[in-house]
Write a protein that holds these residues in place. Sequence first.
Motif, mmCIF file in Angstrom:
data_model
loop_
_atom_site.group_PDB
_atom_site.id
_atom_site.type_symbol
_atom_site.label_atom_id
_atom_site.label_comp_id
_atom_site.label_asym_id
_atom_site.label_seq_id
_atom_site.Cartn_x
_atom_site.Cartn_y
_atom_site.Cartn_z
ATOM 1 N N LYS A 15 4.875 -64.472 -1.001
ATOM 2 C CA LYS A 15 3.636 -65.339 -0.290
ATOM 3 C C LYS A 15 3.143 -66.339 -1.257
ATOM 4 O O LYS A 15 3.143 -67.413 -0.785
ATOM 5 C CB LYS A 15 2.488 -64.206 -0.021
ATOM 6 C CG LYS A 15 1.026 -64.716 0.279
ATOM 7 C CD LYS A 15 1.123 -65.136 1.697
ATOM 8 C CE LYS A 15 -0.199 -65.783 2.142
ATOM 9 N NZ LYS A 15 -0.210 -66.817 2.761
ATOM 10 N N LEU A 16 3.311 -65.872 -2.654
ATOM 11 C CA LEU A 16 2.657 -67.161 -3.489
ATOM 12 C C LEU A 16 3.793 -68.141 -3.446
ATOM 13 O O LEU A 16 3.366 -69.330 -3.569
ATOM 14 C CB LEU A 16 2.688 -66.456 -5.058
ATOM 15 C CG LEU A 16 1.427 -65.715 -5.063
ATOM 16 C CD1 LEU A 16 1.501 -65.071 -6.495
ATOM 17 C CD2 LEU A 16 0.109 -66.216 -4.913
ATOM 18 N N LEU A 17 4.958 -67.861 -3.489
ATOM 19 C CA LEU A 17 6.180 -68.898 -3.400
ATOM 20 C C LEU A 17 6.344 -69.742 -2.170
ATOM 21 O O LEU A 17 6.453 -70.877 -2.235
ATOM 22 C CB LEU A 17 7.476 -68.391 -3.831
ATOM 23 C CG LEU A 17 7.802 -67.783 -5.229
ATOM 24 C CD1 LEU A 17 9.015 -67.094 -5.460
ATOM 25 C CD2 LEU A 17 7.504 -69.020 -6.252
ATOM 26 N N HIS A 18 5.916 -69.045 -1.058
ATOM 27 C CA HIS A 18 6.012 -69.469 0.106
ATOM 28 C C HIS A 18 4.571 -70.665 0.097
ATOM 29 O O HIS A 18 4.867 -71.755 0.761
ATOM 30 C CB HIS A 18 5.698 -68.402 1.277
ATOM 31 C CG HIS A 18 5.503 -68.908 2.747
ATOM 32 N ND1 HIS A 18 6.520 -69.388 3.549
ATOM 33 C CD2 HIS A 18 4.261 -69.119 3.250
ATOM 34 C CE1 HIS A 18 6.028 -69.759 4.686
ATOM 35 N NE2 HIS A 18 4.890 -69.637 4.524
ATOM 36 N N VAL A 59 16.552 -64.735 -1.399
ATOM 37 C CA VAL A 59 15.457 -65.168 -0.979
ATOM 38 C C VAL A 59 14.836 -65.914 -1.767
ATOM 39 O O VAL A 59 13.663 -66.661 -1.277
ATOM 40 C CB VAL A 59 14.641 -64.008 -0.431
ATOM 41 C CG1 VAL A 59 15.172 -63.184 0.683
ATOM 42 C CG2 VAL A 59 13.949 -63.051 -1.637
ATOM 43 N N LEU A 60 15.037 -66.132 -2.947
ATOM 44 C CA LEU A 60 14.770 -67.217 -3.795
ATOM 45 C C LEU A 60 15.902 -67.676 -4.713
ATOM 46 O O LEU A 60 16.672 -66.971 -4.934
ATOM 47 C CB LEU A 60 13.439 -66.703 -4.766
ATOM 48 C CG LEU A 60 13.287 -65.594 -5.416
ATOM 49 C CD1 LEU A 60 13.883 -65.936 -7.041
ATOM 50 C CD2 LEU A 60 11.781 -64.895 -5.602
ATOM 51 N N THR A 61 15.555 -68.949 -5.183
ATOM 52 C CA THR A 61 16.589 -69.504 -6.156
ATOM 53 C C THR A 61 15.586 -69.686 -7.518
ATOM 54 O O THR A 61 14.320 -69.795 -7.644
ATOM 55 C CB THR A 61 17.327 -70.757 -5.918
ATOM 56 O OG1 THR A 61 15.817 -71.691 -5.671
ATOM 57 C CG2 THR A 61 17.947 -70.756 -4.286
ATOM 58 N N ALA A 62 16.576 -69.840 -8.553
ATOM 59 C CA ALA A 62 15.647 -69.937 -9.878
ATOM 60 C C ALA A 62 16.632 -71.412 -10.533
ATOM 61 O O ALA A 62 17.646 -71.645 -10.424
ATOM 62 C CB ALA A 62 15.904 -68.806 -10.826
ATOM 63 N N TYR A 74 11.993 -71.624 -13.316
ATOM 64 C CA TYR A 74 11.171 -71.706 -12.008
ATOM 65 C C TYR A 74 11.692 -71.156 -10.814
ATOM 66 O O TYR A 74 13.006 -70.965 -10.791
ATOM 67 C CB TYR A 74 10.894 -73.580 -11.798
ATOM 68 C CG TYR A 74 9.723 -73.872 -12.638
ATOM 69 C CD1 TYR A 74 8.471 -73.947 -12.261
ATOM 70 C CD2 TYR A 74 10.406 -74.883 -13.507
ATOM 71 C CE1 TYR A 74 7.657 -74.594 -13.093
ATOM 72 C CE2 TYR A 74 9.354 -75.322 -14.658
ATOM 73 C CZ TYR A 74 8.187 -75.428 -14.099
ATOM 74 O OH TYR A 74 7.011 -75.942 -14.891
ATOM 75 N N TYR A 75 10.840 -70.548 -10.161
ATOM 76 C CA TYR A 75 11.559 -69.744 -8.786
ATOM 77 C C TYR A 75 10.968 -70.699 -7.752
ATOM 78 O O TYR A 75 10.044 -71.096 -7.659
ATOM 79 C CB TYR A 75 11.059 -68.301 -9.075
ATOM 80 C CG TYR A 75 11.577 -67.580 -10.029
ATOM 81 C CD1 TYR A 75 12.820 -66.806 -10.127
ATOM 82 C CD2 TYR A 75 10.652 -67.519 -11.251
ATOM 83 C CE1 TYR A 75 13.394 -66.301 -11.111
ATOM 84 C CE2 TYR A 75 11.486 -66.663 -12.399
ATOM 85 C CZ TYR A 75 12.551 -66.102 -12.235
ATOM 86 O OH TYR A 75 13.131 -65.471 -13.260
ATOM 87 N N LYS A 76 11.859 -70.362 -6.544
ATOM 88 C CA LYS A 76 11.584 -71.192 -5.379
ATOM 89 C C LYS A 76 12.141 -70.588 -4.070
ATOM 90 O O LYS A 76 13.340 -69.806 -4.275
ATOM 91 C CB LYS A 76 12.330 -72.581 -5.380
ATOM 92 C CG LYS A 76 12.001 -73.481 -4.364
ATOM 93 C CD LYS A 76 12.640 -75.134 -4.642
ATOM 94 C CE LYS A 76 12.349 -75.828 -3.187
ATOM 95 N NZ LYS A 76 12.986 -77.233 -3.412
#
Length: 110
Positions: A15-18, A59-62, A74-76
């Motif tokens: 949710k935070l990354l979204h 579901v995320l990249t770094a 950083y995570y995205k």
Amino acid sequence: MNKHIKGSLSTIVLKLLHDNGRMYGYEITQKVKELTKDEIQITEGALYPILHKLEAEEVLTAETERVDGRIRKYYKITPKGNAAAVDRIAELRAFAENLNILLNPKLGNA
């Protein structure tokens, strides 16, 4: 960290990354503290395994970046992660609403 939060941690991170685009680990912990007025505090020991698991699930990249002479990771969120975030947030919201009804039966009868 509150034991009730552990099962929801990946949803909180997604949710935070979204909502915020890319973030680094410490930034995530501080954002949770800020948004919950210090009611929820996520330790790095709980956060990083979740970040690595979500990265493995794609579901995320770094990406790493040098900031003030230090390497920061950083995570995205990925498109797959955005879809997962929407689903997990909806599931958690429904669970919280049902839990609220169970804990406050008068609300369910209103």
